[in-house]
Design a protein around this motif. Sequence first.
Motif, PDB file in Angstrom:
ATOM      1  N   ARG A  36       1.437  -3.250  -5.673  1.00 18.55           N
ATOM      2  CA  ARG A  36       1.513  -1.796  -5.922  1.00 18.55           C
ATOM      3  C   ARG A  36       2.140  -1.083  -4.727  1.00 18.55           C
ATOM      4  O   ARG A  36       2.984  -0.200  -4.879  1.00 18.55           O
ATOM      5  CB  ARG A  36       0.123  -1.211  -6.180  1.00 18.55           C
ATOM      6  N   ARG A  37       1.695  -1.472  -3.544  1.00 15.30           N
ATOM      7  CA  ARG A  37       2.211  -0.861  -2.317  1.00 15.30           C
ATOM      8  C   ARG A  37       3.711  -1.097  -2.168  1.00 15.30           C
ATOM      9  O   ARG A  37       4.449  -0.226  -1.709  1.00 15.30           O
ATOM     10  CB  ARG A  37       1.458  -1.415  -1.117  1.00 15.30           C
ATOM     11  N   ALA A  38       4.158  -2.278  -2.573  1.00 20.32           N
ATOM     12  CA  ALA A  38       5.573  -2.628  -2.459  1.00 20.32           C
ATOM     13  C   ALA A  38       6.403  -2.081  -3.628  1.00 20.32           C
ATOM     14  O   ALA A  38       7.625  -2.196  -3.622  1.00 20.32           O
ATOM     15  CB  ALA A  38       5.721  -4.140  -2.388  1.00 20.32           C
TER      16      ALA A  38
ATOM     17  N   ASP B 243      -7.804   0.537  -1.445  1.00 20.98           N
ATOM     18  CA  ASP B 243      -6.393   0.673  -1.079  1.00 20.98           C
ATOM     19  C   ASP B 243      -6.207   0.695   0.435  1.00 20.98           C
ATOM     20  O   ASP B 243      -5.431   1.476   0.983  1.00 20.98           O
ATOM     21  CB  ASP B 243      -5.775   1.926  -1.715  1.00 20.98           C
ATOM     22  N   ASP B 244      -6.908  -0.198   1.110  1.00 20.63           N
ATOM     23  CA  ASP B 244      -6.831  -0.309   2.566  1.00 20.63           C
ATOM     24  C   ASP B 244      -5.922  -1.488   2.902  1.00 20.63           C
ATOM     25  O   ASP B 244      -6.197  -2.629   2.532  1.00 20.63           O
ATOM     26  CB  ASP B 244      -8.233  -0.547   3.138  1.00 20.63           C
ATOM     27  N   GLU B 245      -4.845  -1.207   3.614  1.00 22.94           N
ATOM     28  CA  GLU B 245      -3.821  -2.221   3.878  1.00 22.94           C
ATOM     29  C   GLU B 245      -4.312  -3.412   4.700  1.00 22.94           C
ATOM     30  O   GLU B 245      -3.652  -4.455   4.724  1.00 22.94           O
ATOM     31  CB  GLU B 245      -2.608  -1.589   4.548  1.00 22.94           C
TER      32      GLU B 245
ATOM     33  N   TYR C  72      -2.940  -5.105  -4.950  1.00 21.79           N
ATOM     34  CA  TYR C  72      -2.759  -3.951  -4.070  1.00 21.79           C
ATOM     35  C   TYR C  72      -1.416  -4.070  -3.340  1.00 21.79           C
ATOM     36  O   TYR C  72      -0.653  -3.109  -3.256  1.00 21.79           O
ATOM     37  CB  TYR C  72      -3.903  -3.849  -3.046  1.00 21.79           C
ATOM     38  N   GLU C  73      -1.135  -5.255  -2.822  1.00 19.22           N
ATOM     39  CA  GLU C  73       0.118  -5.464  -2.089  1.00 19.22           C
ATOM     40  C   GLU C  73       1.326  -5.206  -2.991  1.00 19.22           C
ATOM     41  O   GLU C  73       2.295  -4.573  -2.577  1.00 19.22           O
ATOM     42  CB  GLU C  73       0.162  -6.889  -1.534  1.00 19.22           C
TER      43      GLU C  73
END
Length: 92
Positions: A88-90, A53-55, A85-86
């Motif tokens: 989920r982050r959004a 989970d590293d941007e 991941y992107e």
Amino acid sequence: MADADTDVRIAACRQAGETRNGDPALTNAMAALLHHPERRVQLVAVYGLALHDDERCVEAARLLGPPRPGFRAEEMGYLDVAWRYEWRRAGI
């Protein structure tokens, strides 16, 4: 991940990614491979960072672009983790 052999770097990066513990030593070592001259190493670094989970995986995946013809299945597996991941982050 600092081994001169590309296959060893790839295996080490994959293993580090799959630990999924967010250890800064591991994530920073993987991030250092984002500028490696071989695309295969860059892809595994993106994959590993996404699992942590590293941007940094998001921009790196964008820079790599879409999977190359003839390598679609292999590259899609690595890039897909970063895209997920992107999303989920959004909050998608």
